[in-house]
Design a protein around this motif. Structure first.
Motif, PDB file in Angstrom:
ATOM      1  N   VAL A  91     -24.245  -6.551   8.759  1.00 30.14           N
ATOM      2  CA  VAL A  91     -24.089  -7.973   8.447  1.00 30.14           C
ATOM      3  C   VAL A  91     -23.093  -8.188   7.309  1.00 30.14           C
ATOM      4  CG1 VAL A  91     -26.037  -8.070   6.826  1.00 30.14           C
ATOM      5  CG2 VAL A  91     -25.345 -10.125   8.043  1.00 30.14           C
ATOM      6  N   ASP A  92     -23.044  -7.272   6.337  1.00 33.43           N
ATOM      7  CA  ASP A  92     -22.127  -7.451   5.205  1.00 33.43           C
ATOM      8  C   ASP A  92     -20.669  -7.415   5.648  1.00 33.43           C
ATOM      9  OD1 ASP A  92     -24.036  -7.836   3.263  1.00 33.43           O
ATOM     10  OD2 ASP A  92     -24.264  -5.697   2.834  1.00 33.43           O
ATOM     11  N   ASP A  93     -20.337  -6.513   6.577  1.00 32.23           N
ATOM     12  CA  ASP A  93     -18.961  -6.441   7.079  1.00 32.23           C
ATOM     13  C   ASP A  93     -18.595  -7.707   7.852  1.00 32.23           C
ATOM     14  OD1 ASP A  93     -17.687  -3.883   6.358  1.00 32.23           O
ATOM     15  OD2 ASP A  93     -19.417  -3.012   7.345  1.00 32.23           O
ATOM     16  N   THR A 285     -11.730   6.024   5.442  1.00 37.96           N
ATOM     17  CA  THR A 285     -11.779   5.025   4.365  1.00 37.96           C
ATOM     18  C   THR A 285     -13.201   4.501   4.194  1.00 37.96           C
ATOM     19  OG1 THR A 285     -11.162   3.324   5.991  1.00 37.96           O
ATOM     20  CG2 THR A 285      -9.379   4.298   4.673  1.00 37.96           C
ATOM     21  N   PRO A 286     -14.155   5.371   3.799  1.00 37.29           N
ATOM     22  CA  PRO A 286     -15.549   4.915   3.676  1.00 37.29           C
ATOM     23  C   PRO A 286     -15.744   3.872   2.587  1.00 37.29           C
ATOM     24  CG  PRO A 286     -15.276   7.120   2.749  1.00 37.29           C
ATOM     25  CD  PRO A 286     -14.008   6.792   3.448  1.00 37.29           C
ATOM     26  N   GLU A 287     -14.843   3.813   1.622  1.00 39.85           N
ATOM     27  CA  GLU A 287     -14.994   2.843   0.532  1.00 39.85           C
ATOM     28  C   GLU A 287     -14.809   1.402   1.013  1.00 39.85           C
ATOM     29  OE1 GLU A 287     -10.692   3.824   0.942  1.00 39.85           O
ATOM     30  OE2 GLU A 287     -12.521   5.022   0.811  1.00 39.85           O
ATOM     31  N   LYS A 288     -14.226   1.212   2.207  1.00 45.86           N
ATOM     32  CA  LYS A 288     -14.013  -0.137   2.730  1.00 45.86           C
ATOM     33  C   LYS A 288     -15.234  -0.701   3.440  1.00 45.86           C
ATOM     34  CE  LYS A 288      -8.985   0.240   3.404  1.00 45.86           C
ATOM     35  NZ  LYS A 288      -7.892   0.144   4.398  1.00 45.86           N
ATOM     36  N   PHE A 289     -16.210   0.142   3.733  1.00 43.06           N
ATOM     37  CA  PHE A 289     -17.396  -0.323   4.461  1.00 43.06           C
ATOM     38  C   PHE A 289     -18.167  -1.328   3.604  1.00 43.06           C
ATOM     39  CE2 PHE A 289     -16.201   2.890   7.258  1.00 43.06           C
ATOM     40  CZ  PHE A 289     -17.021   2.907   8.372  1.00 43.06           C
TER      41      PHE A 289
END
Length: 490
Positions: A91-93, A285-289
């Motif tokens: 939901v956050d994305d 790019t896990p920091e973009k999740f």
């Protein structure tokens, strides 16, 4: 081929097609209302199925469930209110895309991935049902313990920011999951003399509070100027190229959802969380999740619809409910004089394949009906926040009350809304807490059951091959951050 042709003739009847269309429309509406889950929609549909033949009755349930799971993404993307528990994983994305002025992108990706994931799940259901069901029946309480622990370990992956804060959020969720009467010993815990708490904390009001009410409180306390409402662009613009580029996420989500969904009791909720965690782990790019990235949304969106289809595998092949929806389906099958199990494939194979085709048709209907409801939902973005937030609060209250027809659910929603707001004001992620509430009871029940069966021997958790394999995966997941930290120091 003769069986498939007979099944096609059963589904192609006008009354069956109209029933699937009507149930799909009802599912779209129910899933889009916070608090009204797919399970509740199916339960409301059961009395109507008494007057139907077996094929339209089961087809109606399948169509409603498939639509409700997708449409739960709509309030999540537009208002940060997950319509179904499975939608909470990403939901956050989806909401971040709306706040960035691209609501059509999040909803379009949800629609496309749900459609493809659902079709993958149905195809596996049609061609690999006995194989998947045989694999599912090898799971005992030991394997389910490791599966729950694997799901909880995903909290360290899905949370953003400080790992310590993510663990604190998870511990809070586990504490909430343990409130109520212990299923094994029958003892009340953390009820503080409250009769209502003996039944535990209902997950849906807690989720509505921690997502929806938190957003309402944030809007009420935010001093910054209100941003201009984003406009809804073309839903399908760039959708095909994105899904082609992310084909690995779509395929992996569909396969993960199909495998997890085939495990009795696992369902779409766990499948979505596990797939989101896998996507983040495998991403460059896990920091973009959590900030409006598409990988996790696509993979988890494909996974939850695939899991919905494969949950029918143990139901039809062995008569073991795969999730709450298929538990209701078993009752409907018995009412229609059909006993789920291996014999149903021998006695009435055309009926089984008619159910499969109905599921396939329901997933294909996602495209036109999903597009239509997204275009209608765009009008929500035009409503000023001063008018929209009170309406959302009323919907939250109604949804929380409707779970058990009790004002206690409303109290739970309000309490967890304040807790969620305090969490986010202090940088503590909400997602691990939700995951702890979902999986806490499953973890405890299977741990205690396994210990009772083995008379306290801890070796029971690694004696079986599947259990040992799952345990190894969990340990590797735990060891990965430590190994990364050691490597960065050298």
């Amino acid at each position: 081929m003769d069986v498939m042709w007979e099944a096609l003739l059963l589904v192609a009847r006008p009354d069956v097609l109209l029933t699937i269309l009507a149930a799909s429309t009802l599912g779209i509406v129910i899933g889009a209302i916070p608090g009204l889950t797919a399970v509740m929609g199916v339960a409301l549909l059961v009395p109507i199925t008494f007057f139907m033949d077996p094929v339209p009755a089961i087809a109606a349930i399948a169509a409603l469930a498939a639509m409700a799971i997708f449409s739960g993404d709509i309030p999540g993307a537009l208002l940060r209110i997950p319509g179904t528990p499975a939608s909470a994983a990403y939901v956050d994305d989806a909401f971040a895309m709306t706040r960035a002025g691209r609501p059509e992108r999040g909803l379009g990706l949800s629609l496309g991935s749900a459609l493809i994931g659902g079709v993958i799940g149905v195809l596996l259901l049609m061609f690999a049902a006995p194989l998947l069901a045989r694999f599912a029946t090898n799971f005992s309480s030991v394997e389910y313990f490791w599966l729950a622990l694997l799901g909880l370990s995903c909290a360290a992956i899905v949370s953003t920011g400080s790992a310590l804060k993510g663990v604190l959020s998870l511990i809070f969720g586990l504490f909430v999951a343990f409130i109520g009467i212990d299923e094994v010993a029958g003892q009340p815990r953390f009820t503080f003399g409250s009769f209502e708490l003996m039944g535990g904390v209902s997950f849906i009001p807690a989720m509505i509070g921690m997502f929806a009410l938190t957003e309402i409180l944030r809007n009420a306390t935010r001093n910054a100027p209100k941003p201009e409402a984003p406009r809804m662009g073309p839903v399908f613009a760039g959708l095909g190229s994105t899904l082609v580029r992310r084909w690995r996420n779509v395929l992996r989500g569909g396969l993960t959802g199909s495998l997890v969904g085939a495990l009795p009791g696992a369902g779409a909720d766990i499948a979505a969380w596990v797939s989101y965690a896998i996507a983040k782990r495998r991403s460059r790019t896990p920091e973009k999740f959590g900030t409006g990235h598409d990988e996790g949304l696509i993979e988890a969106g494909a996974s939850n619809n695939a899991a919905l289809s494969s949950a029918w595998v143990p139901t039809l092949v062995f008569g073991i409910p795969g999730d709450s929806i298929t538990a209701i389906v078993i009752g409907v099958l018995y009412l229609k004089g059909l006993e789920p199990g291996p014999i149903i494939f021998v006695k009435t194979p055309e009926l089984i394949y008619a159910i499969f085709l109905s599921f396939l048709l329901a997933n294909l209907l996602l495209l036109p009906l999903g597009w239509a409801v997204i275009r209608l939902a765009r009008h929500l973005l035009r409503v000023p926040q001063a008018y929209l937030m009170p309406i959302v609060l009323c919907a939250c209250i109604v949804g929380s009350f409707a779970i058990n027809n009790s004002p206690f659910g409303v109290g739970i929603m309000l309490a967890f809304g304040v807790i969620g707001w305090l969490f986010e004001e202090n940088g503590i992620p909400v997602a691990p807490a939700i995951l702890g509430i979902v999986l806490g009871a499953m973890l405890e029940f299977n741990f205690v059951t396994s210990m009772l069966k083995s008379k306290g021997d801890l070796m029971t958790f690694v004696e079986r091959p599947i259990a040992a394999g799952l345990g190894l995966v969990v340990l590797l997941l735990w060891a990965a951050p430590v190994l990364r930290a050691l490597r960065s120091r050298t």
